[in-house]
Design a protein around this motif. Structure first.
Motif, PDB file in Angstrom:
ATOM      1  N   THR A  21       0.803  -1.222   0.000  1.00 36.58           N
ATOM      2  CA  THR A  21       0.000   0.000   0.000  1.00 36.58           C
ATOM      3  C   THR A  21       0.836   1.273   0.000  1.00 36.58           C
ATOM      4  O   THR A  21       0.309   2.350  -0.247  1.00 36.58           O
ATOM      5  CB  THR A  21      -0.915   0.026   1.230  1.00 36.58           C
ATOM      6  OG1 THR A  21      -0.139  -0.255   2.397  1.00 36.58           O
ATOM      7  CG2 THR A  21      -2.023  -1.007   1.094  1.00 36.58           C
ATOM      8  N   ALA A  22       2.135   1.162   0.308  1.00 36.09           N
ATOM      9  CA  ALA A  22       2.973   2.354   0.432  1.00 36.09           C
ATOM     10  C   ALA A  22       3.869   2.532  -0.777  1.00 36.09           C
ATOM     11  O   ALA A  22       4.409   1.559  -1.314  1.00 36.09           O
ATOM     12  CB  ALA A  22       3.817   2.269   1.701  1.00 36.09           C
ATOM     13  N   PHE A  23       4.037   3.771  -1.208  1.00 37.63           N
ATOM     14  CA  PHE A  23       4.997   4.131  -2.250  1.00 37.63           C
ATOM     15  C   PHE A  23       6.189   4.775  -1.541  1.00 37.63           C
ATOM     16  O   PHE A  23       6.136   5.937  -1.159  1.00 37.63           O
ATOM     17  CB  PHE A  23       4.382   5.094  -3.259  1.00 37.63           C
ATOM     18  CG  PHE A  23       3.365   4.463  -4.172  1.00 37.63           C
ATOM     19  CD1 PHE A  23       2.988   3.136  -4.023  1.00 37.63           C
ATOM     20  CD2 PHE A  23       2.786   5.195  -5.194  1.00 37.63           C
ATOM     21  CE1 PHE A  23       2.052   2.556  -4.874  1.00 37.63           C
ATOM     22  CE2 PHE A  23       1.849   4.628  -6.046  1.00 37.63           C
ATOM     23  CZ  PHE A  23       1.479   3.300  -5.887  1.00 37.63           C
ATOM     24  N   ARG A  24       7.258   4.029  -1.355  1.00 35.04           N
ATOM     25  CA  ARG A  24       8.357   4.473  -0.516  1.00 35.04           C
ATOM     26  C   ARG A  24       9.623   4.781  -1.327  1.00 35.04           C
ATOM     27  O   ARG A  24       9.808   4.278  -2.439  1.00 35.04           O
ATOM     28  CB  ARG A  24       8.691   3.410   0.535  1.00 35.04           C
ATOM     29  CG  ARG A  24       7.534   3.095   1.485  1.00 35.04           C
ATOM     30  CD  ARG A  24       8.013   2.239   2.641  1.00 35.04           C
ATOM     31  NE  ARG A  24       6.935   1.883   3.552  1.00 35.04           N
ATOM     32  CZ  ARG A  24       6.464   2.657   4.516  1.00 35.04           C
ATOM     33  NH1 ARG A  24       6.998   3.859   4.695  1.00 35.04           N
ATOM     34  NH2 ARG A  24       5.483   2.258   5.303  1.00 35.04           N
ATOM     35  N   LEU A  25      10.481   5.600  -0.731  1.00 32.19           N
ATOM     36  CA  LEU A  25      11.804   5.818  -1.281  1.00 32.19           C
ATOM     37  C   LEU A  25      12.592   4.512  -1.291  1.00 32.19           C
ATOM     38  O   LEU A  25      12.495   3.724  -0.353  1.00 32.19           O
ATOM     39  CB  LEU A  25      12.576   6.834  -0.438  1.00 32.19           C
ATOM     40  CG  LEU A  25      12.221   8.316  -0.564  1.00 32.19           C
ATOM     41  CD1 LEU A  25      12.969   9.109   0.499  1.00 32.19           C
ATOM     42  CD2 LEU A  25      12.568   8.825  -1.950  1.00 32.19           C
ATOM     43  N   ASP A  26      13.370   4.306  -2.336  1.00 29.36           N
ATOM     44  CA  ASP A  26      14.285   3.176  -2.376  1.00 29.36           C
ATOM     45  C   ASP A  26      15.657   3.608  -1.852  1.00 29.36           C
ATOM     46  O   ASP A  26      16.001   4.795  -1.835  1.00 29.36           O
ATOM     47  CB  ASP A  26      14.420   2.651  -3.805  1.00 29.36           C
ATOM     48  CG  ASP A  26      13.155   1.961  -4.287  1.00 29.36           C
ATOM     49  OD1 ASP A  26      12.462   1.357  -3.440  1.00 29.36           O
ATOM     50  OD2 ASP A  26      12.855   2.051  -5.490  1.00 29.36           O
ATOM     51  N   TRP A  27      16.443   2.615  -1.438  1.00 28.47           N
ATOM     52  CA  TRP A  27      17.766   2.863  -0.878  1.00 28.47           C
ATOM     53  C   TRP A  27      18.618   3.752  -1.780  1.00 28.47           C
ATOM     54  O   TRP A  27      19.262   4.693  -1.322  1.00 28.47           O
ATOM     55  CB  TRP A  27      18.456   1.523  -0.619  1.00 28.47           C
ATOM     56  CG  TRP A  27      19.913   1.600  -0.270  1.00 28.47           C
ATOM     57  CD1 TRP A  27      20.961   1.194  -1.022  1.00 28.47           C
ATOM     58  CD2 TRP A  27      20.472   2.089   0.953  1.00 28.47           C
ATOM     59  NE1 TRP A  27      22.153   1.394  -0.363  1.00 28.47           N
ATOM     60  CE2 TRP A  27      21.878   1.945   0.865  1.00 28.47           C
ATOM     61  CE3 TRP A  27      19.924   2.624   2.119  1.00 28.47           C
ATOM     62  CZ2 TRP A  27      22.741   2.325   1.890  1.00 28.47           C
ATOM     63  CZ3 TRP A  27      20.783   3.005   3.153  1.00 28.47           C
ATOM     64  CH2 TRP A  27      22.177   2.859   3.028  1.00 28.47           C
TER      65      TRP A  27
END
Length: 320
Positions: A21-27
């Motif tokens: 459900t989350a659109f997160r920053l990648d490393w």
């Protein structure tokens, strides 16, 4: 009639894609200096990053593994680009430091905060989240967790400075004001929700965000709660009933659990209905807001919970 003016039932609402459900920053998109800081804390270069894509916020949240095999779960947010998320991460670190090691949560190992970023390092826990739709076995384990949190927080630490949930989230009480009056039993439901301000024993600790996506079933047997950003003062049974709302929406008969669980078996049924009405009104008012670009499933989540809470409340009140 619009979905916003009449109940349709949780089965008619799209489920969120649980765990995605989350659109997160990648490393790789973290600034170089932040990556260097994290690698220094973990003791070596990061060779893999598994983003944890449950939840509804866009902050960085990944299990990181170094070349030497060391692991850590790291959360990070920019104070400039994600000010609200950064503030919530800082608040979570503060809350966990005050609550101490007696609560069932992954261990917070280090914290970094500067003018630009907030970064938290937790132990990496080999675990899974509860399966959805809920199974009875997973639900019982989650309810055990709610009771463990209540037991561990009977004494609220000085300095935590919690507010009543009706002050932290006023729409818990006023949510029905924004719901069209065509909604069946609108007057009765609004009157029930207004009673939240007068519930007895509302000075206990509540996690206030105890959903399946914030629960870990660890392979070592522990059951842990994540995301301690939003605790509030409320009846000790509040979190447990929220879990039962989702299980009801998934089709389980939750009344026997409500009747036999230590936290809820002696609670006045009218008080449970008050919380169900308040939760429903809060979620109905939330689902009418614009969809944030950084959390595309947030309104679907609110809509589904509103319908699940209404379905259970209507059944309990005999509203048909």
């Amino acid at each position: 009639m619009s979905v916003f003016t009449t109940p349709v039932g949780p089965e008619a609402i799209d489920q969120v894609p649980h765990g995605h459900t989350a659109f997160r920053l990648d490393w790789g998109f973290l600034p170089r200096d932040v990556r260097a800081l994290v690698e220094d804390r973990l003791g070596g270069p990061v060779v893999s990053a598994a983003s944890q894509d449950s939840g509804f916020t866009p902050g960085f949240a990944s299990v990181l593994t170094t070349a030497a095999g060391n692991q850590g779960f790291v959360k990070a947010a920019s104070k400039a680009a994600q000010s609200e998320i950064a503030a919530s991460y800082a608040e979570e670190a503060r809350n966990l430091s005050l609550l101490g090691g007696g609560i069932p949560t992954p261990r917070l190992e280090w914290v970094h905060e500067d003018d630009a970023w907030v970064v938290l390092g937790f132990e990496a826990v080999a675990a899974r989240q509860p399966r959805r739709p809920w199974t009875v076995e997973d639900l019982e384990r989650a309810l055990d967790l709610a009771e463990a949190i209540a037991a561990a927080t009977e004494s609220i630490p000085d300095g935590l400075d919690l507010k009543p949930i009706v002050e932290d989230l006023p729409q818990i009480v006023t949510g029905w004001d924004s719901v069209p009056t065509e909604w069946p039993h609108h007057t009765e439901a609004a009157a029930l929700a207004a009673g939240m301000a007068d519930l007895p024993h509302a000075d206990r600790f509540a996690h206030s965000d105890l959903r399946d996506d914030n629960i870990l079933f660890a392979v070592d047997g522990r059951t842990l709660a994540c995301d301690w950003n939003w605790p509030a003062l409320a009846p000790a049974w509040l979190d447990l009933v929220v879990l039962l709302v989702s299980a009801h929406g998934d089709g389980l008969d939750v009344e026997p659990l409500l009747a036999r669980r230590d936290l809820t078996r002696d609670v006045d049924p009218e008080h449970v209905d008050t919380w169900l009405a308040a939760l429903c009104g809060f979620m109905l008012s939330s689902r009418a807001r614009p969809v944030p670009s950084t959390s595309p499933y947030l309104r679907t989540h609110a809509s589904w919970y509103a319908e699940a809470a209404w379905s259970w409340l209507a059944r309990r009140r005999g509203w048909g």
